[in-house]
Every structure is written in structure tokens, then in C-alpha cells.
Design an enzyme around this catalytic site. Structure first.
Site, PDB file in Angstrom:
ATOM      1  CB  CYS A 116      -0.943  -0.001   1.200  1.00  0.00           C
ATOM      2  SG  CYS A 116      -1.823  -1.550   1.357  1.00  0.00           S
ATOM      3  CG  HIS A 256      -3.590   2.755   2.470  1.00  0.00           C
ATOM      4  ND1 HIS A 256      -4.020   2.425   1.208  1.00  0.00           N
ATOM      5  CD2 HIS A 256      -3.617   1.604   3.194  1.00  0.00           C
ATOM      6  CE1 HIS A 256      -4.286   1.128   1.176  1.00  0.00           C
ATOM      7  NE2 HIS A 256      -4.060   0.614   2.367  1.00  0.00           N
ATOM      8  CG  ASN A 286      -6.715  -1.732   1.139  1.00  0.00           C
ATOM      9  OD1 ASN A 286      -5.978  -1.214   0.310  1.00  0.00           O
ATOM     10  ND2 ASN A 286      -6.273  -2.248   2.275  1.00  0.00           N
TER      11      ASN A 286
HETATM   12  O1  UT7 Z   1      -3.936  -2.076   3.472  1.00  0.00           O
HETATM   13  C1  UT7 Z   1      -3.023  -2.602   4.374  1.00  0.00           C
HETATM   14  C2  UT7 Z   1      -3.427  -2.390   5.718  1.00  0.00           C
HETATM   15  N1  UT7 Z   1      -4.652  -3.120   5.999  1.00  0.00           N
HETATM   16  C3  UT7 Z   1      -5.362  -2.693   6.976  1.00  0.00           C
HETATM   17  O2  UT7 Z   1      -5.016  -1.693   7.549  1.00  0.00           O
HETATM   18  C4  UT7 Z   1      -6.555  -3.506   7.465  1.00  0.00           C
HETATM   19  C5  UT7 Z   1      -6.635  -3.393   8.958  1.00  0.00           C
HETATM   20  N2  UT7 Z   1      -7.684  -4.173   9.583  1.00  0.00           N
HETATM   21  C6  UT7 Z   1      -8.989  -3.869   9.477  1.00  0.00           C
HETATM   22  O3  UT7 Z   1      -9.371  -2.975   8.752  1.00  0.00           O
HETATM   23  C7  UT7 Z   1      -9.956  -4.600  10.378  1.00  0.00           C
HETATM   24  O4  UT7 Z   1      -9.236  -5.335  11.335  1.00  0.00           O
HETATM   25  C8  UT7 Z   1     -10.933  -5.550   9.605  1.00  0.00           C
HETATM   26  C9  UT7 Z   1     -11.931  -4.732   8.829  1.00  0.00           C
HETATM   27  C10 UT7 Z   1     -10.132  -6.456   8.689  1.00  0.00           C
HETATM   28  C11 UT7 Z   1     -11.694  -6.406  10.605  1.00  0.00           C
HETATM   29  O5  UT7 Z   1     -12.390  -5.595  11.524  1.00  0.00           O
HETATM   30  P1  UT7 Z   1     -12.298  -5.879  13.077  1.00  0.00           P
HETATM   31  O6  UT7 Z   1     -13.174  -4.910  13.742  1.00  0.00           O
HETATM   32  O7  UT7 Z   1     -10.837  -5.856  13.447  1.00  0.00           O
HETATM   33  O8  UT7 Z   1     -12.940  -7.313  13.199  1.00  0.00           O
HETATM   34  P2  UT7 Z   1     -12.292  -8.648  13.732  1.00  0.00           P
HETATM   35  O9  UT7 Z   1     -11.291  -9.167  12.764  1.00  0.00           O
HETATM   36  O10 UT7 Z   1     -11.841  -8.444  15.151  1.00  0.00           O
HETATM   37  O11 UT7 Z   1     -13.579  -9.573  13.742  1.00  0.00           O
HETATM   38  C12 UT7 Z   1     -14.702  -9.291  14.557  1.00  0.00           C
HETATM   39  C13 UT7 Z   1     -15.774 -10.301  14.227  1.00  0.00           C
HETATM   40  C14 UT7 Z   1     -15.256 -11.743  14.187  1.00  0.00           C
HETATM   41  O12 UT7 Z   1     -16.276 -12.572  14.710  1.00  0.00           O
HETATM   42  P3  UT7 Z   1     -16.198 -13.112  16.203  1.00  0.00           P
HETATM   43  O13 UT7 Z   1     -14.916 -13.869  16.289  1.00  0.00           O
HETATM   44  O14 UT7 Z   1     -16.234 -11.905  17.068  1.00  0.00           O
HETATM   45  O15 UT7 Z   1     -17.430 -13.962  16.316  1.00  0.00           O
HETATM   46  C15 UT7 Z   1     -15.107 -12.010  12.727  1.00  0.00           C
HETATM   47  O16 UT7 Z   1     -15.227 -13.380  12.422  1.00  0.00           O
HETATM   48  O17 UT7 Z   1     -16.282 -10.023  12.911  1.00  0.00           O
HETATM   49  C16 UT7 Z   1     -16.247 -11.219  12.138  1.00  0.00           C
HETATM   50  N3  UT7 Z   1     -16.059 -10.866  10.743  1.00  0.00           N
HETATM   51  C17 UT7 Z   1     -17.075 -10.630   9.895  1.00  0.00           C
HETATM   52  N4  UT7 Z   1     -18.397 -10.624  10.073  1.00  0.00           N
HETATM   53  C18 UT7 Z   1     -19.160 -10.340   9.002  1.00  0.00           C
HETATM   54  C19 UT7 Z   1     -14.885 -10.719  10.080  1.00  0.00           C
HETATM   55  N5  UT7 Z   1     -15.118 -10.390   8.793  1.00  0.00           N
HETATM   56  C20 UT7 Z   1     -16.465 -10.339   8.675  1.00  0.00           C
HETATM   57  C21 UT7 Z   1     -17.327 -10.048   7.590  1.00  0.00           C
HETATM   58  N6  UT7 Z   1     -18.653 -10.040   7.804  1.00  0.00           N
HETATM   59  N7  UT7 Z   1     -16.845  -9.742   6.375  1.00  0.00           N
END
Ligand code: UT7
Length: 329
Positions: A116, A256, A286
Site C-alpha cells: 500500500c 491510504h 482498499n
Molecule cells: O492495506 C493494508 C493495511 N490493511 C489494513 O489496515 C486492514 C486493517 N484491519 C482492518 O481494517 C480490520 O481489522 C478488519 C476490517 C479487517 C476487521 O475488523 P475488526 O473490527 O478488526 O474485526 P475482527 O477481525 O476483530 O472480527 C470481529 C468479528 C469476528 O467474529 P467473532 O470472532 O467476534 O465472532 C469475525 O469473524 O467479525 C467477524 N467478521 C465478519 N463478520 C461479518 C470478520 N469479517 C467479517 C465479515 N462479515 N466480512
């Protein structure tokens, strides 16, 4: 000591493939919802390149627009720097393929694998070559077709990414201003948090690892999230201070576009109101290396960047890599 030559952006362009994939489309593919994706990321839709369309095709369209605005002919380009993690082929570089498409026959050619941060790495290298008098016109591109390297069955990643290209012509100038400064950094010790485990020379593709879908992007999202906010804050503060400005003198921040919550946390830490922050993640998701140059091109075309104003670019991505730049227009 020889005087350093200043560099400025003389033209920008962007291009995204026309096919739109909405959150509602994704609801039919994996267990997710429009509400979850908007609330957790800010993304509503993303663009997807058709099969057979390579990054060089998207980069070609964006570059033509940037070159036209700059009034630079393809033969006048001295160097093409192309940031991508989704090259057309493993060999040769996508910059080589683009050089041929553009008929930029006098250009040196180089791909930059900085995820990125690729566009900001490119801007920094371009301004360094111009500063020492080696080149006059450098074409810098960020382009990705991430849709080809995500696992469309993994809801943790497939809702996040999109395809697109952004380009800028960076030219030597006698004027003051332009690219006032750049900052680059990285931390390879955290590589495993965001990577593609197989498919390179160390771990070539096999039937087994393809079956296990290890040839797609793997990300530990919440860990990456924390590093992204911290590193982009440091990078932005560092370069603002280095060029002798204060936060109040920044007219526009172009971060970004990985997650609206990352962007909002960054703005808060930098004490910048959101009306000074450019956001288009809702429409593209992204797009990795393409994210900053697409946003930059859109902001310029919307008249959000006035002559004499200060813009900060900042990015963070796999590697980890991060970087920033301050531009006076
Ligand atoms: O470009 C390079 C840099 N990249 C980034 O900066 C990305 C950084 N990370 C993020 O943007 C976020 O961490 C995400 C958007 C990827 C994820 O968001 P989060 O708030 O950190 O969610 P999480 O990974 O902690 O997941 C929370 C819950 C989980 O369920 P449980 O374990 O709490 O039951 C996931 O399984 O959300 C669930 N989950 C989803 N639910 C519905 C993860 N993806 C999805 C989805 N739809 N697409």
C-alpha cells in the site's frame, strides 16, 4: 555542494475497471452483511477487473491521463516507477510492459513491491533522482488487481479489497514548493501479519498449497489495524515537522484507504478535522498501491487542492512498509 533540483507533480490520472461489486453482491458469496462491512470498514462497493485485464492495462489508462495533463510526451519520460503487489506476470516487471504500451522508449523501468505504500515509495525515489539531476520526468504509478489474489471464500479479507490504478508525472522544476519532503520506513519482523504464504521461489506453488488456498492474501486484521494507525501517525507527524510546517498549516490529508475507522483514528491523533481528510473508501475499498494516487487524482479534479496549499500523503501496508510526503501546490 551542487544545488538540489526541486520536483513537482505536473499531472495526475486514475482509472478503475467499470465492474462494480457491492456489499449486497458479497452477501450472496460469503456470510457477511452490508451493515457489518459499512460499520467495520466504511466500504460500500469496490471495482473488479475482468479476467484477462492486467495491472498494466489499468496503469496504461491512468498514465495517459496524467501525461496529457502534464503535457509530457511518452518519449520524454526518463523513468517509470510502478508500485504493485499484483504484477501482470512474475517476469518481466509490469513497468516494462507499461513502457511498451506507452511507447515510452527512453524510460528506465522499475516495479516497487511496497504494497500500500508503493506510490509514496515511488514519489520519494522520483524526487531523489530529480534532486541529483539524473532525471527530469518520472512517471509514478500505483496499481493493483487485488481481486485476483483474494480468497473469495474468506470473509475476513474478500470484502476489503478492490482494483484500480493511479498515476502522477513528477517533473523537475525551478519553482519553490512541489514535493517538500518524503519519509519512508518499514518493519520486516511483522511480515507474517499480512502476506501471501506461498507462490514465490522459497515456497513454490504445489497442488497441496493451492488446495489449502495458501496462495491468497492472509491477514490478521486487528493486529494490522493497530500498527497502521500508529505508523501512519508517526509518518505524517515526522514529515510535517521535517518540512517545517504545523498541523494547522495542512490543508488536506490523503491517507491510504484501508478502513474508515483507521482514517478517523489517524485524523483525530493528528488533530485534523475530517473535512480536511479525503475519503473515497466507500467506492473503491482498499486498492493497496493505487489507493493514494486515485484519491489524489480525485481530490485535484474536485478542486479540493488550491495553488499554494499543503497536502500530506500517508500510507501503510504489508511488509510492513509505511511512508509520507508533503506537497505544496
Ligand atoms: O492495506 C493494508 C493495511 N490493511 C489494513 O489496515 C486492514 C486493517 N484491519 C482492518 O481494517 C480490520 O481489522 C478488519 C476490517 C479487517 C476487521 O475488523 P475488526 O473490527 O478488526 O474485526 P475482527 O477481525 O476483530 O472480527 C470481529 C468479528 C469476528 O467474529 P467473532 O470472532 O467476534 O465472532 C469475525 O469473524 O467479525 C467477524 N467478521 C465478519 N463478520 C461479518 C470478520 N469479517 C467479517 C465479515 N462479515 N466480512
Amino acid at each position: 555542494m551542487r544545488k538540489r533540483t526541486n520536483s513537482k507533480i505536473t499531472g495526475t490520472g486514475s482509472f478503475a475497471p467499470p465492474r462494480i461489486l457491492t456489499n449486497y453482491d458479497l452477501e450472496k458469496m460469503v456470510e457477511t452483511s452490508d451493515e457489518w462491512i459499512i460499520a467495520r470498514t466504511g466500504i460500500r462497493e469496490r471495482r473488479i477487473a475482468e479476467d484477462g485485464t492486467g495491472p498494466s492495462d489499468l496503469a496504461f489508462e491512468a498514465s495517459k491521463i496524467a501525461l496529457k495533463e502534464a503535457g509530457v510526451e511518452p518519449e520524454q519520460i526518463d523513468l517509470i516507477l510502478l508500485g504493485t503487489v499484483t504484477p501482470d506476470y512474475p517476469l518481466p516487471s509490469t513497468a516494462c510492459i507499461l513502457q511498451d504500451k506507452l511507447k515510452a522508449k527512453n524510460a528506465a523501468v522499475l516495479d516497487i513491491v511496497a504494497a500500500c505504500s508503493g506510490f509514496i515509495y515511488g514519489l520519494s525515489i522520483a524526487s531523489a533522482f530529480i534532486a541529483i539531476g539524473q532525471y527530469k520526468n518520472v512517471l509514478v504509478i500505483g496499481v493493483e488487481t487485488l481481486s485476483k489474489i483474494v480468497n473469495w471464500e474468506d470473509r475476513n479479507t474478500c470484502v476489503l479489497f478492490g482494483d484500480g490504478a493511479g498515476a502522477a508525472v513528477v517533473s523537475a522544476t525551478e519553482e519553490e514548493g512541489g514535493i517538500l519532503g518524503t519519509f519512508l520506513s518499514g518493519d520486516g519482523s511483522l511480515a507474517n501479519l499480512l502476506h501471501i504464504p506461498v507462490g514465490g521461489a522459497k515456497a513454490p506453488l504445489t497442488n497441496e498449497n493451492i488446495h489449502l488456498k495458501q496462495h491468497y492474501i492472509s491477514m490478521q486484521g486487528s493486529e494490522v489495524f493497530k500498527s497502521a494507525v500508529r505508523a501512519m501517525e508517526d509518518a505524517a507527524e515526522h514529515i510535517i515537522q521535517k518540512v517545517g510546517l504545523s498541523s494547522e498549516q495542512i490543508d488536506l490529508l490523503i491517507p491510504h484507504q484501508a478502513n474508515i475507522r483507521i482514517i478517523e483514528a489517524l485524523a483525530k491523533r493528528l488533530k485534523l478535522p475530517m473535512d480536511k481528510v479525503y475519503v473515497n473508501i466507500d467506492r473503491y475499498g482498499n486498492t493497496s498501491a493505487a489507493s493514494v494516487p486515485i484519491a489524489l487524482d480525485e481530490a485535484r479534479r474536485k478542486g479540493l487542492i488550491k495553488k499554494g496549499s499543503n497536502t500530506v500523503l500517508v500510507a501503510f501496508g504489508a511488509g510492513f512498509t509505511w511512508g509520507s510526503a508533503v506537497i505544496r501546490w
